[in-house]
Enzyme design. Structure first.
Site, short mmCIF file in Angstrom:
data_model
loop_
_atom_site.label_atom_id
_atom_site.label_comp_id
_atom_site.label_asym_id
_atom_site.label_seq_id
_atom_site.Cartn_x
_atom_site.Cartn_y
_atom_site.Cartn_z
N MET A 57 10.84 24.93 0.01
CA MET A 57 10.21 24.11 -0.69
C MET A 57 10.73 23.07 -1.68
SD MET A 57 7.00 24.88 -3.49
CE MET A 57 6.01 25.66 -2.45
N ARG A 113 -10.35 0.98 14.82
CA ARG A 113 -10.20 1.89 13.57
C ARG A 113 -11.50 1.46 12.48
NH1 ARG A 113 -4.69 2.04 10.09
NH2 ARG A 113 -5.20 -0.25 10.32
N TYR A 137 14.87 31.76 4.77
CA TYR A 137 13.81 32.72 5.10
C TYR A 137 13.58 32.99 6.71
CZ TYR A 137 11.23 31.39 0.68
OH TYR A 137 10.88 31.19 -0.40
N LYS A 172 0.80 -1.05 0.18
CA LYS A 172 0.07 0.04 0.07
C LYS A 172 0.95 1.27 -0.02
CE LYS A 172 -0.01 -0.19 5.04
NZ LYS A 172 -1.04 -0.74 6.21
#
Ligand SMILES: *Cc1c(COP(=O)(O)O)cnc(C)c1O
Length: 819
Positions: A763, A585, A714, A487
């Site tokens: 990013m 779940r 940044y 998966k």
């Protein structure tokens, strides 16, 4: 000439019982029924191991094989087959190879050590091929099985053998020695740690030295064998050292000159020198071993220097990449001999994502065979391996093109001619194997066919994945099936490439999260049963069309699926029932099972394939009582369900960590997830044979000198403690390198040394403080690998390895390796 023995000869050589019912000439030894070419000449050895080779006799028979070495009488009816019966099939294989070896009086170099065996073998091959016709192990076939198969290739045209031997426990080396019978011994790097199979490092070393017991000459590191002087006395020895001037080759100076490694040494009281095109520690040591071996064998220091300077990197790996026009490209552009061709063709066959398979092959050099025999053998192999399109490059292939008989064939005199024509070939939606001798420069072809990757790649080592699978196969009880969890893009490691590998290696089931993931597998050659953990009702039509099996975890899901089946006239559709034993779940809870049973009893539309549940803390001792409770809830539920159904179903509850910690809860199947990818919280790392499968790497885009007063990135979050330098690398949070790694929390390996991040992760890029290391633009940077593991990254930012792996975005290209 390939060697050939009559079946009666073989029977005598291996002291077998059993009747020979039909005559046969044996030239191919086979240990894997999936790798048959030219069946009439094959002798199949039904080896034991994780899967008993006797189980595959019928497959091999169907493929045309008629000669078998077995350890027990067969009760199936195969009247025209010869069964040679022996006590131990592996010993018989070794005995036959040892006999074969004795027929030849060539010089044989035997190599062993903890590391570097394959590189040293391949380098000695490069260094000595100008005047020798050499036979050697393909790739790193150095095991109890690989060595006899390698030695079997010796024929009368060879005048030098180079064979490596690898062992994992005591007693093994004597057996390999009998097969290889080396006349010259080479000992490579010896690690100080002792492996699982030995009680001490001493024992490991003594065992390895057994390879050399009949050698007339031994090349070794003086420092390592200091304490073994007495054992060595009888032999002619050639030692090397970087510390002691008593050694025959004493390396006293090592420096770097314009990117190359420059060594000076004393040999026969003269100063000699050697320039090496690599500078990493492992390459340097392997090169010294080769240098010493050349001198010991009588090469002049000038020859040795000249050839070592031109050593080419050894790539034993096949690379599987995404190609242009929806092709997959298997790149093996650097070595071409008949054995490695066969290995590559087997890999091509294993990857079923495209129906069409194409081979681009160059002329083969140094096979030890006559040209006509060689290309006949190649043609035969290519047609039994079901290649659809053959592209031959080189004048020999052109000359023998009439031997080939395939649906599509193209021949070119050289690489340039093929490149000019490449567009006209319309390669589209096929798997392309590129296999060429070094001198053909096939890397140009692969560059033209492979999709451009931005320079951050996730490398997946399929061999390691296979080793991990085998690690767990050995831990499950006989008869217990394995469902491999693929998966979420196989935990980030790719989809159909991994699934194809697992299918070829006979896992029993696959599981994906969503229907779409299953569809993708089916469209790429996966025929195994596939369970879908979260089947959305909107996708039931696709689910059924692609023969995917839904996990049913609620009454509404059951109801909707049964309605769907009714409408579509589907009967007996395989489904899986999920029991909630404590995870809370999804799943039927214990009190719902009775109602569930009522619904199942009269239901012709579905057939319950399995009942399963999921453990919440199988790795954690503090929750063991809870785990036991889960197991007992599950047990009660499946008994009730089986009673209601009137037939037995597959029962499974164990995930990776449960396999070893809860062996009694393996039932009929285990669901193997993160362990396949090399992580298992239940197993201490030192003890486990598990290896990380994935390496995430990127490159340096710029290096800058930064004064201490400046800020970096940044929000001005980063700065250096003193004047220094930073490297900007091509990975950011959009690639899955999370912002949490910023400002010194995360580390990457730059030229082997860990360095911290500095400033915020952006990013597409981030910055590293490289003040303390040597680095230049374009250098490779490791985010994680087997040194800096995913587990450590997970700790750094307080998460779990699963999240690190599955976060790596699809923009990061996956490259698969297979050795
Ligand atoms: C993901 C998953 C697994 C595998 O768990 P690992 O800890 O990775 O082995 C097993 N079962 C189910 C239902 C899962 O969703």
């Amino acid at each position: 000439m390939q060697s050939s023995y009559t079946i009666n000869d073989v029977k005598q050589i291996i002291h077998a019982a059993g009747d020979v019912v039909s005559h046969a000439a044996i030239s191919i030894l086979l240990t894997d029924s999936r790798r048959i070419s030219n069946p009439a000449c094959c002798l199949f050895f039904a080896l034991g191991g994780r899967r008993d080779g006797h189980e595959f006799i019928a497959d091999a028979y169907t493929a045309g094989v008629r000669n078998f070495v077995v350890s027990r009488q067969q009760d199936t009816i195969m009247p025209d087959a010869n069964f040679l019966i022996v006590a131990d099939v592996l010993s018989a294989l070794q005995l036959l190879a040892a006999h074969h070896r004795k027929q030849y009086h060539l010089e044989v170099i035997g190599i062993t050590g903890s590391n570097g065996k394959t590189i040293v073998k391949e380098w000695l091959y490069q260094l000595m091929s100008p005047e020798k016709n050499i036979v050697r192990n393909p790739k790193s076939y150095n095991s109890q099985i690989g060595v006899p198969l390698s030695v079997w290739q010796i024929n009368q045209t060879h005048n030098l053998g180079i064979f490596e031997a690898g062992i994992s426990t005591t007693g093994e080396m004597d057996r390999l020695e009998a097969v290889i019978r080396p006349t010259i011994g080479v000992l490579t790097h010896i690690g100080t740690a002792h492996d699982e199979g030995f009680s001490s490092a001493e024992e490991k070393l003594s065992e390895k030295l057994k390879l050399f017991k009949n050698c007339s000459q031994l090349i070794y590191n003086y420092d390592v064998l200091l304490d073994h002087k007495d054992e060595l006395k009888t032999r002619h020895c050639f030692s090397w050292s970087r510390k002691f001037n008593q050694a025959d080759l004493y390396v006293f100076s090592e420096t770097t000159i314009s990117g190359k490694y420059y060594m000076r040494a004393i040999y026969q009281e003269q100063e000699v020198e050697c320039l090496l095109p690599y500078r990493d520690e492992a390459s340097v040591e392997n090169a010294i071993v080769c240098w010493a071996t050349m001198l010991a064998m009588g090469y002049s220091p000038a020859d040795a220097d000249d050839r070592i300077e031109r050593l080419a990197a050894v790539s034993m790996r096949l690379e599987l990449k995404h190609g242009i026009n929806d092709c997959s490209v298997i790149d093996d552009s650097y070595n071409s001999d008949i054995q490695s061709l066969e290995i590559a063709l087997n890999f091509l066959n294993q990857q079923n994502q495209h129906q069409k398979k194409t081979l681009i092959l160059s002329d083969i050099y140094q096979s030890g065979l006559q040209q006509d025999a060689l290309y006949r053998q190649v043609a035969q192999m290519v047609s039994t391996k079901q290649v659809d399109r053959f592209i031959g490059v080189g004048t020999f292939l052109q000359q023998f093109k009439n031997d080939f008989n395939l649906p599509q064939m193209h021949f070119y005199a050289d690489t340039a001619a093929l490149l000019k024509d490449l567009n006209k070939l319309h390669l589209q939606g096929e798997t392309i194997l590129i296999k060429g001798s070094r001198s053909f420069g096939f890397e140009k072809i692969s560059r033209a066919l492979v999709q451009k990757a931005h320079e951050t790649v996730l490398e997946i080592n399929l061999n390691t994945l296979l080793n991990n699978l085998n690690f767990y196969k050995a831990k499950v009880k006989p008869g217990v099936k394995i469902m491999a969890m693929v998966k979420a893009f196989s935990y980030g490691s790719g989809t159909f490439e991994v699934a194809n590998m697992l299918q070829y290696n006979r896992v029993d089931y696959l599981a994906v999260a969503y229907t779409d993931e299953g569809v993708e597998l089916r469209e790429n050659g996966i025929t195994l049963p596939v369970m879908v953990l979260n089947p959305e009702p909107e996708s039931y039509d696709k689910l059924v069309a692609y023969k995917l099996e839904p996990a049913i975890y609620s009454f509404s899901l059951l109801d909707e699926f049964v309605k769907f089946a009714q409408d579509e006239d589907v009967m007996n559709y395989p489904v899986h029932l999920k029991i909630d034993s404590g995870m809370h779940r999804v799943g039927f809870e214990a009190f719902e099972v009775e109602t569930l049973c009522d619904l199942l009893e009269v239901n012709p539309y579905i057939r319950v394939q399995s009942v399963y549940s999921h453990l919440v803390a199988s790795d954690a001792e503090q929750h063991d009582l809870f785990t036991m409770q889960q197991i007992s809830i599950f047990e009660k539920a499946f008994k009730q369900i089986e009673d209601a159904l009137g037939y037995t179903v597959i029962k499974h509850i164990s995930n990776t960590s449960g396999i070893t910690r809860w062996p009694n809860a393996q039932y009929d199947m285990v669901r193997l997830g993160i362990g396949l990818y090399g992580v298992d919280a239940a197993i201490p790392r030192e003890e486990s044979g598990l290896q990380p499968v994935a390496t995430l790497k990127t490159t340096v885009s710029q290096v800058k000198k930064i004064p201490a007063a400046e800020t970096i990135g940044y929000n001005r979050n980063g700065s250096l403690k003193a004047d220094g330098k930073i490297a900007t690398v091509r990975i950011g949070y959009a690639d899955g390198y999370l912002r949490a790694f910023g400002n010194g929390v995360g580390r990457m390996l730059v030229n082997g040394k860990p360095v911290p991040t500095v400033g915020n992760i952006t990013m597409d890029m981030c910055m590293l403080d490289v003040s303390s290391v040597e680095v230049k633009e374009g250098d490779e940077v490791i985010v994680f690998n087997d040194q800096q593991r995913i587990e450590e990254l997970a700790l750094q930012i307080g998460t779990i390895p699963y999240e690190i792996l599955t976060n790596i975005s699809q923009r990061v290209k996956r490259v698969y390796f297979y050795e």
